[in-house]
Design a protein around this motif. Structure first.
Motif, PDB file in Angstrom:
ATOM      1  N   UNK A  15       0.789  -1.228   0.000  1.00  0.00           N
ATOM      2  CA  UNK A  15       0.000   0.000   0.000  1.00  0.00           C
ATOM      3  C   UNK A  15       0.817   1.272   0.000  1.00  0.00           C
ATOM      4  N   UNK A  16       2.115   1.140   0.201  1.00  0.00           N
ATOM      5  CA  UNK A  16       2.990   2.296   0.240  1.00  0.00           C
ATOM      6  C   UNK A  16       3.354   2.810  -1.142  1.00  0.00           C
ATOM      7  N   UNK A  17       4.199   3.836  -1.147  1.00  0.00           N
ATOM      8  CA  UNK A  17       4.597   4.486  -2.389  1.00  0.00           C
ATOM      9  C   UNK A  17       6.113   4.657  -2.459  1.00  0.00           C
ATOM     10  N   UNK A  18       6.607   4.680  -3.676  1.00  0.00           N
ATOM     11  CA  UNK A  18       8.000   5.001  -3.957  1.00  0.00           C
ATOM     12  C   UNK A  18       8.051   5.801  -5.245  1.00  0.00           C
ATOM     13  N   UNK A  19       9.079   6.625  -5.352  1.00  0.00           N
ATOM     14  CA  UNK A  19       9.296   7.364  -6.587  1.00  0.00           C
ATOM     15  C   UNK A  19      10.699   7.062  -7.090  1.00  0.00           C
ATOM     16  N   UNK A  20      10.751   6.435  -8.248  1.00  0.00           N
ATOM     17  CA  UNK A  20      12.036   6.120  -8.866  1.00  0.00           C
ATOM     18  C   UNK A  20      12.444   7.251  -9.807  1.00  0.00           C
ATOM     19  N   UNK A  21      13.742   7.486  -9.863  1.00  0.00           N
ATOM     20  CA  UNK A  21      14.300   8.457 -10.787  1.00  0.00           C
ATOM     21  C   UNK A  21      15.367   7.790 -11.633  1.00  0.00           C
ATOM     22  N   UNK A  22      15.543   8.288 -12.829  1.00  0.00           N
ATOM     23  CA  UNK A  22      16.592   7.788 -13.709  1.00  0.00           C
ATOM     24  C   UNK A  22      17.247   8.985 -14.370  1.00  0.00           C
ATOM     25  N   UNK A  23      18.482   9.240 -13.984  1.00  0.00           N
ATOM     26  CA  UNK A  23      19.229  10.372 -14.519  1.00  0.00           C
ATOM     27  C   UNK A  23      20.169   9.885 -15.604  1.00  0.00           C
ATOM     28  N   UNK A  24      20.173  10.597 -16.718  1.00  0.00           N
ATOM     29  CA  UNK A  24      21.010  10.232 -17.844  1.00  0.00           C
ATOM     30  C   UNK A  24      22.192  11.180 -17.962  1.00  0.00           C
ATOM     31  N   UNK A  25      23.303  10.645 -18.399  1.00  0.00           N
ATOM     32  CA  UNK A  25      24.485  11.468 -18.635  1.00  0.00           C
ATOM     33  C   UNK A  25      25.230  10.928 -19.848  1.00  0.00           C
ATOM     34  N   UNK A  26      26.060  11.742 -20.414  1.00  0.00           N
ATOM     35  CA  UNK A  26      26.862  11.314 -21.551  1.00  0.00           C
ATOM     36  C   UNK A  26      26.271  11.683 -22.886  1.00  0.00           C
ATOM     37  N   UNK A  27      24.972  11.910 -22.908  1.00  0.00           N
ATOM     38  CA  UNK A  27      24.318  12.374 -24.114  1.00  0.00           C
ATOM     39  C   UNK A  27      22.933  12.862 -23.732  1.00  0.00           C
ATOM     40  N   UNK A  28      22.290  13.531 -24.659  1.00  0.00           N
ATOM     41  CA  UNK A  28      20.943  14.024 -24.433  1.00  0.00           C
ATOM     42  C   UNK A  28      19.938  13.002 -24.954  1.00  0.00           C
ATOM     43  N   UNK A  29      18.977  12.668 -24.120  1.00  0.00           N
ATOM     44  CA  UNK A  29      17.969  11.686 -24.490  1.00  0.00           C
ATOM     45  C   UNK A  29      16.610  12.329 -24.732  1.00  0.00           C
ATOM     46  N   UNK A  30      16.607  13.622 -24.991  1.00  0.00           N
ATOM     47  CA  UNK A  30      15.328  14.309 -25.106  1.00  0.00           C
ATOM     48  C   UNK A  30      14.483  13.775 -26.252  1.00  0.00           C
ATOM     49  N   UNK A  31      15.105  13.206 -27.285  1.00  0.00           N
ATOM     50  CA  UNK A  31      14.340  12.700 -28.426  1.00  0.00           C
ATOM     51  C   UNK A  31      14.065  11.203 -28.315  1.00  0.00           C
ATOM     52  N   UNK A  32      14.481  10.602 -27.220  1.00  0.00           N
ATOM     53  CA  UNK A  32      14.323   9.167 -27.038  1.00  0.00           C
ATOM     54  C   UNK A  32      13.060   8.849 -26.248  1.00  0.00           C
ATOM     55  N   UNK A  33      12.461   7.727 -26.571  1.00  0.00           N
ATOM     56  CA  UNK A  33      11.438   7.160 -25.702  1.00  0.00           C
ATOM     57  C   UNK A  33      12.136   6.620 -24.459  1.00  0.00           C
ATOM     58  N   UNK A  34      11.554   6.866 -23.311  1.00  0.00           N
ATOM     59  CA  UNK A  34      12.099   6.345 -22.061  1.00  0.00           C
ATOM     60  C   UNK A  34      11.132   5.299 -21.491  1.00  0.00           C
ATOM     61  N   UNK A  35      11.712   4.233 -20.962  1.00  0.00           N
ATOM     62  CA  UNK A  35      10.873   3.184 -20.407  1.00  0.00           C
ATOM     63  C   UNK A  35      11.369   2.702 -19.067  1.00  0.00           C
ATOM     64  N   UNK A  36      10.472   2.057 -18.345  1.00  0.00           N
ATOM     65  CA  UNK A  36      10.799   1.344 -17.113  1.00  0.00           C
ATOM     66  C   UNK A  36      10.417  -0.114 -17.291  1.00  0.00           C
ATOM     67  N   UNK A  37      11.322  -0.979 -16.893  1.00  0.00           N
ATOM     68  CA  UNK A  37      11.105  -2.415 -16.909  1.00  0.00           C
ATOM     69  C   UNK A  37      11.428  -2.952 -15.515  1.00  0.00           C
ATOM     70  N   UNK A  38      10.999  -4.182 -15.250  1.00  0.00           N
ATOM     71  CA  UNK A  38      11.343  -4.797 -13.978  1.00  0.00           C
ATOM     72  C   UNK A  38      11.609  -6.280 -14.176  1.00  0.00           C
ATOM     73  N   UNK A  39      12.383  -6.816 -13.247  1.00  0.00           N
ATOM     74  CA  UNK A  39      12.719  -8.233 -13.324  1.00  0.00           C
ATOM     75  C   UNK A  39      12.743  -8.809 -11.921  1.00  0.00           C
ATOM     76  N   UNK A  40      11.872  -9.761 -11.689  1.00  0.00           N
ATOM     77  CA  UNK A  40      11.820 -10.469 -10.412  1.00  0.00           C
ATOM     78  C   UNK A  40      12.706 -11.705 -10.503  1.00  0.00           C
ATOM     79  N   UNK A  41      13.161 -12.232  -9.377  1.00  0.00           N
ATOM     80  CA  UNK A  41      14.036 -13.416  -9.397  1.00  0.00           C
ATOM     81  C   UNK A  41      13.394 -14.578 -10.147  1.00  0.00           C
TER      82      UNK A  41
END
Length: 126
Positions: A15-41
């Motif tokens: 029932x709780x909440x979290x906020x994930x962030x993803x910071x990019x460096x090395x190039x600009x990703x403004x024209x890229x689609x960004x996604x989140x994926x997950x993997x459980x054991x």
């Protein structure tokens, strides 16, 4: 060197909440689609959410629709995943990714994403 670095994971109760962030460096990703994926054991990496370069279009897995919200700040080269009403089945390592060329039909596919972060652990206790 291109890097995507996730942060914000942790341990939270059901029932709780979290906020994930993803910071990019090395190039600009403004024209890229960004996604989140997950993997459980023991499971394959699965799509969670994606956002178009402008932020005008968002896509969600059915399992998180209505609970998770993806957003981006191109000025800061950062993408976010707000996760509410968390459930034990949300427990996984969460990865952010960037893709140069995707379509509506491929946005949920792991193999179309060119860049990946190292992942951040999210654990939801019952």
């Amino acid at each position: 060197q291109v890097q995507l670095v996730e942060s914000g994971g942790g341990l939270v109760q059901t029932g709780g909440s979290l906020r994930l962030s993803c910071a990019a460096s090395g190039r600009t990703f403004s024209s890229y689609v960004k996604g989140w994926f997950r993997q459980a054991p023991g499971k394959e990496r699965e799509f969670v959410a994606a956002i178009s370069w402008s932020g005008g279009f968002t896509y969600y897995a059915d399992s998180v629709k209505g609970r998770f919200t993806i957003s981006r700040d191109n000025a800061k080269n950062t993408v976010f995943l707000q996760m509410n009403s968390l459930k034990p089945r949300d427990t996984a390592v969460y990865f952010c990714a960037a893709a140069a060329g995707v379509s509506v039909s491929t946005v949920k596919q792991v193999d179309v994403y060119n860049y990946w972060g190292q992942g951040t652990q999210v654990t939801v206790s019952s």
